[in-house]
Design an enzyme around this catalytic site. Structure first.
Site, mmCIF file in Angstrom:
data_model
loop_
_atom_site.group_PDB
_atom_site.id
_atom_site.type_symbol
_atom_site.label_atom_id
_atom_site.label_comp_id
_atom_site.label_asym_id
_atom_site.label_seq_id
_atom_site.Cartn_x
_atom_site.Cartn_y
_atom_site.Cartn_z
ATOM 1 C CB SER A 290 90.519 -7.959 3.839
ATOM 2 O OG SER A 290 89.631 -9.047 3.724
ATOM 3 C CE LYS B 145 86.490 -8.111 6.282
ATOM 4 N NZ LYS B 145 87.632 -7.607 5.479
#
Length: 255
Positions: free
Chosen positions: A69, A139
């Site tokens: 991701s 993230k």
């Protein structure tokens, strides 16, 4: 007379300038015997483990990247070092930083987790290997308290009306996804963060959790720390600086 004087000088030199008797130390005490290394080794091992645990708890901790991701910034199975010291002094995450945070609301639900062995758990606990089996995510921070973050069409992604130039986005991806969750305009409340993965079309980030109680926002208190360097494998060694796009003028002009 001459012979006697010579003898006295010789005796004096023997008493004052001669070598001491090696069999008896000057203090009269027997020399201390050095402990064998095998006896000291357990103590050294305990000290090393305590230091490793303190470093992991208060300074730096290693984390394993389990998914793609954050490609191409981070690859699957990369190990990153996370700065845990700054939050202790009241520092909060800022835009552009790559952060590790605890799962804020079952974001990882339904995803199989690789179960660590007992040895991996023990080494992870003291910080001698990346933490295993923990529910953490990684993230990039896009918006902080008071920011308005917006995506229309394929992009660009905007923060407070300013378009971001994002060279870190995975090659071939668009800054914004055209699915319903990828089209949004949100304002980040106090104590929260809006986070997104660099692999935009393969990241279940804030966009895909807008229906949870926090609206996809990550509480600042759930942040473990900022990832500062890729430590392993060696060919991937690199720092993780804040991209220049987050330093552009006017980005703090909230509307």
């Amino acid at each position: 007379m001459s012979d006697l004087a010579t003898q006295e000088r010789s005796d004096g030199e023997g008493a004052e300038g001669g070598a001491p008797d090696e069999a008896a130390p000057a203090s009269g005490r027997a020399p201390k015997r050095k402990r064998p290394f095998w006896i000291e080794l357990p103590f050294l091992a305990v000290i090393a483990l305590v230091l490793a645990f303190l470093i992991k708890t208060f300074l730096l901790q290693a984390f394993l990247i389990p998914s793609g991701s954050m490609q191409n910034t981070l690859q699957v199975d990369d190990r990153v070092l996370v700065d845990k010291l700054t939050p202790w002094f009241g520092g909060e995450p800022d835009r552009g930083e790559v952060v590790v945070f605890r799962d804020p609301g079952d974001w990882l639900a339904g995803r199989p987790a690789k179960q660590p062995t007992t040895v991996q758990k023990a080494l992870g606990f003291v910080g001698l290997m990346p933490a295993a089996g923990e529910q953490h995510l990684i993230k990039r921070v896009i918006g902080v308290a008071g920011d308005t973050v917006e995506c229309k069409g394929t992009g660009p992604l905007k923060v407070n009306g300013k378009a971001l130039t994002e060279p870190y986005v995975f090659q071939g991806n668009t800054a914004c996804s055209t699915d319903p969750e990828g089209q949004f305009k949100v304002t980040v409340p106090a104590g929260r963060l809006w986070v997104m993965g660099d692999h935009r079309q393969s990241s279940q980030d804030s966009r895909y959790h807008q229906n949870d109680p926090r609206g996809g926002m990550v509480p600042v208190t759930d942040v473990v720390g900022r990832a500062v360097v890729v430590a392993w494998p060696v060919p991937h060694w690199s720092g993780l600086p804040v991209p220049d796009t987050f330093d552009q003028p006017g980005l703090d002009d909230r509307k």
